[in-house]
Design a protein around this motif. Structure first.
Motif, PDB file in Angstrom:
ATOM      1  N   PRO A  56       2.674   4.860  -6.809  1.00  0.00           N
ATOM      2  CA  PRO A  56       3.253   3.633  -6.039  1.00  0.00           C
ATOM      3  C   PRO A  56       4.686   3.630  -6.285  1.00  0.00           C
ATOM      4  O   PRO A  56       5.397   4.012  -7.288  1.00  0.00           O
ATOM      5  CB  PRO A  56       2.493   2.546  -6.608  1.00  0.00           C
ATOM      6  CG  PRO A  56       1.935   2.770  -8.034  1.00  0.00           C
ATOM      7  CD  PRO A  56       1.854   4.262  -8.222  1.00  0.00           C
TER       8      PRO A  56
ATOM      9  N   HIS B  79       9.705  -7.800   0.146  1.00  0.00           N
ATOM     10  CA  HIS B  79       9.547  -6.433  -0.051  1.00  0.00           C
ATOM     11  C   HIS B  79      10.662  -5.592  -0.159  1.00  0.00           C
ATOM     12  O   HIS B  79      11.803  -5.750   0.777  1.00  0.00           O
ATOM     13  CB  HIS B  79       8.661  -5.894   0.860  1.00  0.00           C
ATOM     14  CG  HIS B  79       7.917  -4.502   0.587  1.00  0.00           C
ATOM     15  ND1 HIS B  79       8.613  -3.382   0.685  1.00  0.00           N
ATOM     16  CD2 HIS B  79       6.341  -4.185   0.185  1.00  0.00           C
ATOM     17  CE1 HIS B  79       7.732  -2.562   0.289  1.00  0.00           C
ATOM     18  NE2 HIS B  79       6.550  -3.149   0.039  1.00  0.00           N
TER      19      HIS B  79
ATOM     20  N   GLY C  21       0.886  -1.149   0.076  1.00  0.00           N
ATOM     21  CA  GLY C  21       0.236  -0.053   0.201  1.00  0.00           C
ATOM     22  C   GLY C  21       0.903   1.326   0.155  1.00  0.00           C
ATOM     23  O   GLY C  21       1.916   1.072   0.283  1.00  0.00           O
TER      24      GLY C  21
HETATM   25  N1  URA Z   1       5.552   0.035  -0.282  1.00  0.00           N
HETATM   26  C1  URA Z   1       4.403  -0.507  -1.162  1.00  0.00           C
HETATM   27  O1  URA Z   1       4.237  -1.716  -0.744  1.00  0.00           O
HETATM   28  N2  URA Z   1       3.816   0.207  -1.833  1.00  0.00           N
HETATM   29  C2  URA Z   1       4.139   1.592  -2.232  1.00  0.00           C
HETATM   30  O2  URA Z   1       3.642   1.930  -3.223  1.00  0.00           O
HETATM   31  C3  URA Z   1       5.042   2.104  -1.489  1.00  0.00           C
HETATM   32  C4  URA Z   1       5.829   1.395  -0.678  1.00  0.00           C
END
Ligand code: URA
Length: 321
Positions: free
Chosen positions: A185, A286, A174
């Motif tokens: 994003p 991530h 997100g």
């Molecule tokens: N981390 C995410 O998961 N999404 C983004 O858009 C930015 C950082």
């Protein structure tokens, strides 16, 4: 239904009914801002006139069957280098802070209330132009969305960046603070690392598609809550149905859990192919995690090489072997 020929009165009546249905559909398009209907569009909407409704196949949200391991094996991966070594000169290029869909098919921001639902052009029947139009309508709907509490604190919604018809899509968790500010994003620190990963795979930044599980920033950069992910799920499903990437890379636990509807952790899922609505998904760490744990870049690079092998991509500069 009888095969007997219609009487002139019955034929006239049927013609009137048909004309009324077409009129209602055109009025409805008008109301929802659809400005053109290419030939052969199949529409489905609960308020569409009955004679023009088309059946929609029932689709499960998230089948999770693993991809067969019997499929041809990709070339051996190199664990020796991280993606940062693969693309030492890659510079992230920042596009203007509007999405591809919005630049090409600008639409007015949807009013916050009431949200008028657009007709669903069946993704499997739609042409690229129709799909692009639908993505624009969807992005505008998302702008007006107030389905969960994340709407209260957001500066703006964050829909996507990159090419909607790219073969490869990255799904994150997100928006963070920078994304919320700029409306795009992965533009913060994690985004810069993602850009290096993309470049190392041999893509330009705008050659892939990037989106998130939730479209609004969770306050204080907390994880989105299950009900917030659920509220946003329909947006993501429509978005990916319209984009139809060949492969998805799920960035982190929230991304893969949101896609598959699983509660399994990223440590167990990472590096193992999964399926999201028929699309192979590679779960990996991530980029924000990599900023804290740089040694995990090695595993991520192995996962990205799995994806590259399926796509027939070589790291930039490598033309043989
Ligand atoms: N981390 C995410 O998961 N999404 C983004 O858009 C930015 C950082």
């Amino acid at each position: 239904m009888s095969d007997a020929p219609l009487s002139p009165a019955e034929a006239r009546h049927e013609l009137f009914e048909l004309a009324a249905s077409v009129r209602a559909l055109v009025d409805w398009y008008d109301m929802t801002g659809v400005t053109g209907v290419p030939r052969g569009v199949v529409v489905e909407h609960e308020h569409a006139p009955a004679p023009l409704r088309a059946p929609v196949p029932a689709q499960a949200y998230a089948p999770t069957a693993p991809v067969s391991r019997d499929a041809p094996q990709p070339p051996q991966r190199s664990a020796a280098n991280s993606f940062e070594h693969q693309a030492p000169h890659a510079q992230p290029v920042r596009p203007p802070p509007t999405s591809f869909e919005q630049q090409r098919y600008p639409v007015q921001a949807a009013p916050a209330q009431p949200v008028v639902r657009a007709p669903v052009v069946r993704a499997d029947a739609a042409t690229p132009t129709e799909r692009m139009g639908r993505l624009s309508v969807l992005a505008a709907e998302v702008q007006g969305c107030r389905r969960c509490r994340l709407a209260e604190a957001r500066t703006q919604t964050v829909f996507s960046r990159g090419d909607p018809f790219a073969e490869l899509c990255f799904v994150g968790e997100g928006p963070g603070a920078e994304e919320d500010r700029l409306g795009e994003p992965f533009v913060g620190a994690a985004g810069q690392l993602l850009d290096k990963m993309i470049a190392a795979m041999g893509y330009r930044r705008d050659e892939v598609y990037v989106c998130n599980i939730v479209k609004c920033r969770p306050p204080d950069n907390r994880k989105p809550a299950p009900d917030e992910m659920e509220a946003c799920k329909a947006h993501l499903v429509q978005q990916l149905d319209l984009c139809r990437p060949k492969y998805i890379v799920a960035l982190g636990a929230t991304a893969i859990q949101g896609l598959l509807g699983t509660t399994e952790g990223i440590m167990r899922l990472r590096g193992k192919w999964k399926l999201y609505r028929g699309i192979p998904v590679m779960p990996t760490f991530h980029p924000a995690y990599l900023l804290r744990q740089p040694t995990a870049k090695r595993e991520v690079w192995m996962d990205l090489q799995e994806v590259m092998a399926r796509l027939g991509k070589k790291p930039p500069g490598k033309t043989t072997g």
